[in-house]
Design an enzyme around this catalytic site. Structure first.
Site, PDB file in Angstrom:
ATOM      1  N   GLU A 118      18.860 -51.861   1.916  1.00  0.00           N
ATOM      2  CA  GLU A 118      19.738 -50.700   2.105  1.00  0.00           C
ATOM      3  C   GLU A 118      20.734 -50.970   3.222  1.00  0.00           C
ATOM      4  OE1 GLU A 118      17.279 -47.334   3.117  1.00  0.00           O
ATOM      5  OE2 GLU A 118      15.909 -47.670   1.448  1.00  0.00           O
ATOM      6  N   LYS A 135      22.395 -50.313   6.664  1.00  0.00           N
ATOM      7  CA  LYS A 135      21.919 -49.616   7.864  1.00  0.00           C
ATOM      8  C   LYS A 135      23.068 -48.758   8.374  1.00  0.00           C
ATOM      9  CE  LYS A 135      19.274 -50.117  12.063  1.00  0.00           C
ATOM     10  NZ  LYS A 135      20.036 -49.261  12.959  1.00  0.00           N
ATOM     11  N   ASP A 157      25.410 -46.180  10.308  1.00  0.00           N
ATOM     12  CA  ASP A 157      25.642 -45.989  11.735  1.00  0.00           C
ATOM     13  C   ASP A 157      25.965 -44.523  11.999  1.00  0.00           C
ATOM     14  OD1 ASP A 157      25.688 -46.800  14.281  1.00  0.00           O
ATOM     15  OD2 ASP A 157      27.578 -47.911  14.163  1.00  0.00           O
ATOM     16  N   ARG A 164      16.454 -36.786  15.627  1.00  0.00           N
ATOM     17  CA  ARG A 164      15.314 -37.640  15.917  1.00  0.00           C
ATOM     18  C   ARG A 164      14.818 -37.440  17.345  1.00  0.00           C
ATOM     19  NH1 ARG A 164      14.710 -42.934  18.002  1.00  0.00           N
ATOM     20  NH2 ARG A 164      12.805 -43.857  17.226  1.00  0.00           N
ATOM     21  N   GLU A 193      20.303 -40.195   7.307  1.00  0.00           N
ATOM     22  CA  GLU A 193      21.303 -40.385   8.354  1.00  0.00           C
ATOM     23  C   GLU A 193      22.481 -39.449   8.100  1.00  0.00           C
ATOM     24  OE1 GLU A 193      20.241 -42.776  10.400  1.00  0.00           O
ATOM     25  OE2 GLU A 193      21.972 -43.540  11.529  1.00  0.00           O
ATOM     26  N   TYR A 220      17.078 -41.462   3.159  1.00  0.00           N
ATOM     27  CA  TYR A 220      16.478 -42.787   2.972  1.00  0.00           C
ATOM     28  C   TYR A 220      14.981 -42.859   3.219  1.00  0.00           C
ATOM     29  CZ  TYR A 220      17.579 -43.015   7.996  1.00  0.00           C
ATOM     30  OH  TYR A 220      17.709 -42.752   9.326  1.00  0.00           O
ATOM     31  N   LYS A 226      13.016 -52.842   3.107  1.00  0.00           N
ATOM     32  CA  LYS A 226      11.746 -52.105   3.119  1.00  0.00           C
ATOM     33  C   LYS A 226      10.894 -52.591   1.960  1.00  0.00           C
ATOM     34  CE  LYS A 226      14.243 -48.050   4.758  1.00  0.00           C
ATOM     35  NZ  LYS A 226      14.768 -46.711   4.432  1.00  0.00           N
ATOM     36  N   LYS A 257      20.539 -56.949  11.672  1.00  0.00           N
ATOM     37  CA  LYS A 257      21.774 -56.466  12.277  1.00  0.00           C
ATOM     38  C   LYS A 257      22.900 -57.487  12.133  1.00  0.00           C
ATOM     39  CE  LYS A 257      21.504 -53.009  15.124  1.00  0.00           C
ATOM     40  NZ  LYS A 257      20.638 -52.841  16.207  1.00  0.00           N
ATOM     41  N   CYS A 261      38.013 -54.963  51.279  1.00  0.00           N
ATOM     42  CA  CYS A 261      37.829 -53.975  50.216  1.00  0.00           C
ATOM     43  C   CYS A 261      39.198 -53.556  49.680  1.00  0.00           C
ATOM     44  CB  CYS A 261      37.083 -52.765  50.773  1.00  0.00           C
ATOM     45  SG  CYS A 261      37.068 -51.372  49.638  1.00  0.00           S
ATOM     46  N   CYS A 292      39.633 -49.610  50.822  1.00  0.00           N
ATOM     47  CA  CYS A 292      39.751 -49.136  52.203  1.00  0.00           C
ATOM     48  C   CYS A 292      40.067 -50.253  53.192  1.00  0.00           C
ATOM     49  CB  CYS A 292      38.478 -48.405  52.627  1.00  0.00           C
ATOM     50  SG  CYS A 292      37.079 -49.514  52.919  1.00  0.00           S
ATOM     51  N   CYS A 301      31.541 -53.764  50.116  1.00  0.00           N
ATOM     52  CA  CYS A 301      32.466 -53.243  51.115  1.00  0.00           C
ATOM     53  C   CYS A 301      31.612 -52.660  52.225  1.00  0.00           C
ATOM     54  CB  CYS A 301      33.332 -52.167  50.476  1.00  0.00           C
ATOM     55  SG  CYS A 301      34.042 -51.013  51.664  1.00  0.00           S
ATOM     56  N   CYS A 345      34.955 -45.498  53.320  1.00  0.00           N
ATOM     57  CA  CYS A 345      35.616 -45.982  52.111  1.00  0.00           C
ATOM     58  C   CYS A 345      35.689 -44.871  51.062  1.00  0.00           C
ATOM     59  CB  CYS A 345      34.847 -47.172  51.537  1.00  0.00           C
ATOM     60  SG  CYS A 345      35.560 -47.774  50.004  1.00  0.00           S
TER      61      CYS A 345
HETATM   62  S1  IVH Z   1      14.431 -46.170   7.782  1.00  0.00           S
HETATM   63  C1  IVH Z   1      10.296 -45.926   9.241  1.00  0.00           C
HETATM   64  N1  IVH Z   1      16.725 -46.706   6.623  1.00  0.00           N
HETATM   65  O1  IVH Z   1      18.070 -46.932  12.005  1.00  0.00           O
HETATM   66  C2  IVH Z   1      11.699 -46.306   9.073  1.00  0.00           C
HETATM   67  N2  IVH Z   1      16.740 -46.199   8.943  1.00  0.00           N
HETATM   68  O2  IVH Z   1      16.495 -48.429  13.964  1.00  0.00           O
HETATM   69  C3  IVH Z   1      12.654 -45.274   9.551  1.00  0.00           C
HETATM   70  N3  IVH Z   1      18.964 -46.171   9.942  1.00  0.00           N
HETATM   71  O3  IVH Z   1      16.532 -44.197  13.545  1.00  0.00           O
HETATM   72  C4  IVH Z   1      14.059 -45.588   9.372  1.00  0.00           C
HETATM   73  N4  IVH Z   1      20.069 -46.671   8.109  1.00  0.00           N
HETATM   74  O4  IVH Z   1      18.728 -43.755  12.316  1.00  0.00           O
HETATM   75  C5  IVH Z   1      16.104 -46.389   7.780  1.00  0.00           C
HETATM   76  N5  IVH Z   1      18.677 -47.165   5.457  1.00  0.00           N
HETATM   77  C6  IVH Z   1      18.046 -46.849   6.592  1.00  0.00           C
HETATM   78  C7  IVH Z   1      18.762 -46.632   7.795  1.00  0.00           C
HETATM   79  C8  IVH Z   1      18.058 -46.329   8.954  1.00  0.00           C
HETATM   80  C9  IVH Z   1      20.172 -46.372   9.400  1.00  0.00           C
HETATM   81  C10 IVH Z   1      18.729 -45.874  11.368  1.00  0.00           C
HETATM   82  C11 IVH Z   1      17.893 -44.657  11.613  1.00  0.00           C
HETATM   83  C12 IVH Z   1      16.767 -45.087  12.501  1.00  0.00           C
HETATM   84  C13 IVH Z   1      17.260 -46.400  13.020  1.00  0.00           C
HETATM   85  C14 IVH Z   1      16.097 -47.315  13.284  1.00  0.00           C
END
Ligand code: IVH
Length: 672
Positions: free
Chosen positions: A113, A115, A117, A136, A173, A225, A290, A314, A408, A411, A426, A432
């Protein structure tokens, strides 16, 4: 003729169906005018029969008054985080660990999936009706943002169908699509307001509005998710199928999710998503893998705060090249001079960067950075941009070596290297202006005296206008002085004065921290407050007695006694008390009497809370926290990915605590 209730029900069902087509599936099937007609018809019926209005009616998205603060929500199931990997090798290790644990070499099926932001959110549905949304927070407790989340049109107030569990918690998210973010910023700029740095900040800022009507105007979206609680109902036995079920209930699920076989295919997905990252309509900072089978997820379980069955992969920090135009030295609260790079503005990771930290002189020498160089600027997530390295091949002949100024820049006082050598300071102290200004900013800050609304900009303004010279002057400000300032209305002036008044009632640890004594951070301030119980007792302490306090070493003990030796410091403190600053004293608790006195712990690996926080908790109970494992170590506290320290503890027979055991230790220190 159907009854009123039947007419209302029929309209709601139709509107929900069209909402889903429009907002979730992006596939409207009736003209807007027709939709508006249905909506107005429902509104009219509800107006005539207010007793028929229910919270899940499509008319009830934005309503109610602004809140004064968000309530808190305790998550029944903690909201976990994910461990990270940054390379193929680390990913393979993750996959291998799972196989080892399962004692099964068969290739695993993963759900890959994006990730996202944004911000993690929990939605709670009871009998299909949306009842609560929470952030959260720290994973255990979050903020109740129900009223704001209701305003997000694509989040159903009632689930579609009828095969949902009686209590269902869905996690996902909340984010702001890139297009909506750009439009929002254009609008804010046109109105002369502040714009947001990136979609994530915009989403967070929008969700944290106390007035849901403001949130309603922000283009927020959610992708679901994960499953939280599910009671009373059957669910599929694979993660991907659960996501499909979410969709059937009318919830949005990211369309770029895929099922893949094995770690190799995860890498392929990673590169695919990386290649289309810029074209995706939403911001991501990596991908998540996952394990698909929920049974295997269950078997693998969790380690500290992260599942063993999922990992975040990442993207590398974002980097760009630009020119280093100059280096300036900023003077901090304790006089420390920090070199700051002034850069030719460059767009990195979604924001324009024109300043970056160079950390200290040692770093400058190590990286051989010179003014005029082409440098690589790096920005990762929320951290301050930094100069990562120099592009030597492009070095012009005219570059200039950077040196620490002898005086500095603010001053003119002499600059001296500290005893420890690394930091240049300083020596101007309260002479200052830079140091004084920073000290006042610190005093007012959220974790110190928490003077609401008195941010850095205002402190600067007060200082430049000569309204304040020292922290106590803050409490002498008058409304006349404030309203005379540029861009300060009656209402804002009153708010600041009220916030100042509120801040006067504080706690001893906050007060100690706000004094800005060198080497006394939040956790030391807390330990001092608990140990001495009163400011008088702290002021009377000598270096020897100070060193008995956990968290206080010889250097901070010296800083503390020096601080209280200065007449102007004690004068400022008595002024503050005369002006009404007050707190409750504690019963002094000398360390020897604390439950973990004489015990030494070492912390390693990834844990759900920062090491500093855990250290502070242990120290508050009288324990010492050390960096290396030895025979004298009472126990090692080991989180995920613990390495050599864990091995050493095992070989020395030192006991090892996981996060749950640590939690017990902190609650019932005598038992373990
Ligand atoms: S699963 C038990 N899926 O990443 C697993 N998290 O570092 C719970 N996040 O706090 C998270 N995309 O805000 C999951 N496809 C995704 C995600 C995701 C972004 C964020 C989420 C979480 C953080 C964890």
């Amino acid at each position: 003729m159907p009854s009123i209730q039947e007419q209302i029900d029929a309209l709601r069902t139709q509107i929900r169906h069209h909402n889903h087509l429009y907002y979730v599936l992006d596939d409207p099937q009736i003209p807007d005018a027709e939709y508006d007609r249905l909506f107005r018809e429902l509104q009219a019926l509800e107006l005539a029969h207010p007793e028929c209005i229910t919270a899940d009616s499509p008319t009830q998205r934005v309503g109610g008054a602004a809140l004064s603060e968000f309530g808190s929500v305790r998550h029944e199931l903690p909201m976990l985080s994910l461990a990270n990997v940054f390379s193929e090798e680390e990913l393979n290790n993750f996959d291998r660990r799972i196989h080892e644990r399962l004692k099964d070499e068969t290739e695993l099926e993963y759900v890959a999936e994006p990730k996202l932001d944004g911000l993690a959110i929990s939605l709670l549905y009871e009998n299909g009706v949306f009842v609560r949304a929470a952030t959260r927070g720290d994973g255990e407790t979050g903020e109740d943002v129900t009223a704001n989340v209701r305003t997000i049109q694509s989040i159903p107030l009632r689930l579609l169908g009828n095969d949902y569990p009686a209590r269902l918690e869905v996690r996902g998210e909340i984010y702001m699509p890139k297009a909506g973010f750009n439009k929002l910023n254009q609008r804010l700029a046109a109105e002369g307001g502040k714009t947001f740095a990136n979609p994530r900040n915009a989403a967070a800022g929008s969700l944290r509005q106390l007035d849901p009507r403001l949130t309603a105007q922000r283009p927020l979206e959610m992708f679901c998710y994960a499953l939280g609680i599910a009671e009373g109902g059957k669910l599929p036995d694979q993660h991907y199928a659960v996501l499909q079920q979410f969709k059937a209930w009318g919830l949005r699920v990211c369309p770029d999710i895929k099922v893949v076989q094995g770690a190799k295919a995860c890498m392929v997905y990673f590169h695919e998503i990386g290649a289309k990252r810029a074209r995706l309509p939403y911001d991501i900072d990596g991908v998540v893998y996952k394990v698909n089978a929920l049974k295997i997820q269950q078997e693998l379980g969790f380690v500290s705060r992260a599942p063993r069955w999922a990992i975040a992969h990442k993207f590398p920090a974002q980097e760009e090249m630009t020119e280093l135009e100059a280096v300036e030295f900023q003077v901090g609260r304790t006089g420390a001079l920090t070199p700051v790079a002034r850069l030719k503005p460059v767009f990195v990771g979604g924001v324009t960067v024109s300043n970056a930290t160079l950390h200290n002189m040692d770093e400058i020498e190590r990286k051989d950075v010179r003014v005029g160089d082409f440098v690589i600027v790096r920005r990762a997530g929320d951290v301050i941009p930094e100069v990562a390295r120099v592009v030597l091949e492009k070095r012009p002949a005219t570059v200039q070596v950077i040196s620490m100024p002898a005086q500095c820049p603010v001053c003119g006082s002499e600059v001296k290297r500290s005893e420890e050598g690394a930091v240049a300071r300083c020596t101007g102290g309260l002479y200052c202006p830079a140091q004084v200004k920073e000290a006042i900013k610190h005093f007012a800050s959220r974790r110190a005296m928490n003077i609401d609304g008195l941010g850095d900009k205002l402190v600067e303004q007060f200082f430049e206008q000569g309204l304040i010279r020292h922290v106590d002057d803050l409490y002498r400000l008058t409304k006349e002085q404030l309203v005379a300032l540029e861009r300060m209305g009656d209402k804002s002036a009153e708010n600041i004065l009220a916030a100042l008044e509120t801040s006067k009632t504080t706690t001893l640890e906050r007060f100690i921290y706000s004094l800005g004594i060198r080497d006394v951070g939040e956790s030391t301030a807390k330990a001092l407050a608990r140990h001495f119980g009163s400011l008088e007792a702290l002021q009377a302490a000598n270096e020897e007695t100070l060193k008995l306090v956990p968290d206080v070493g010889p250097i901070s003990a010296m800083s503390i006694t020096q601080f209280f030796k200065e007449a102007h410091n004690t004068k400022t403190i008595s002024n503050l008390r005369e002006l009404g600053v007050q707190w409750a004293n504690y019963e002094a608790k000398p360390v020897e009497a604390l439950p973990l006195a004489g015990k030494t712990y070492v912390i390693t690996g990834t844990l759900s809370r920062s090491r500093e926080a855990i250290k502070a908790d242990l120290e508050n109970l009288g324990a010492k926290v050390s960096n290396s494992v030895s025979k004298k170590t009472t126990a090692l506290i080991a989180g995920a990915e613990a390495g050599s320290k864990l091995e050493k503890a095992e070989s020395l027979g030192v006991s090892i605590l996981d996060e749950a055991e640590l939690a017990e230790l902190l609650v019932m220190p005598k038992e373990l």
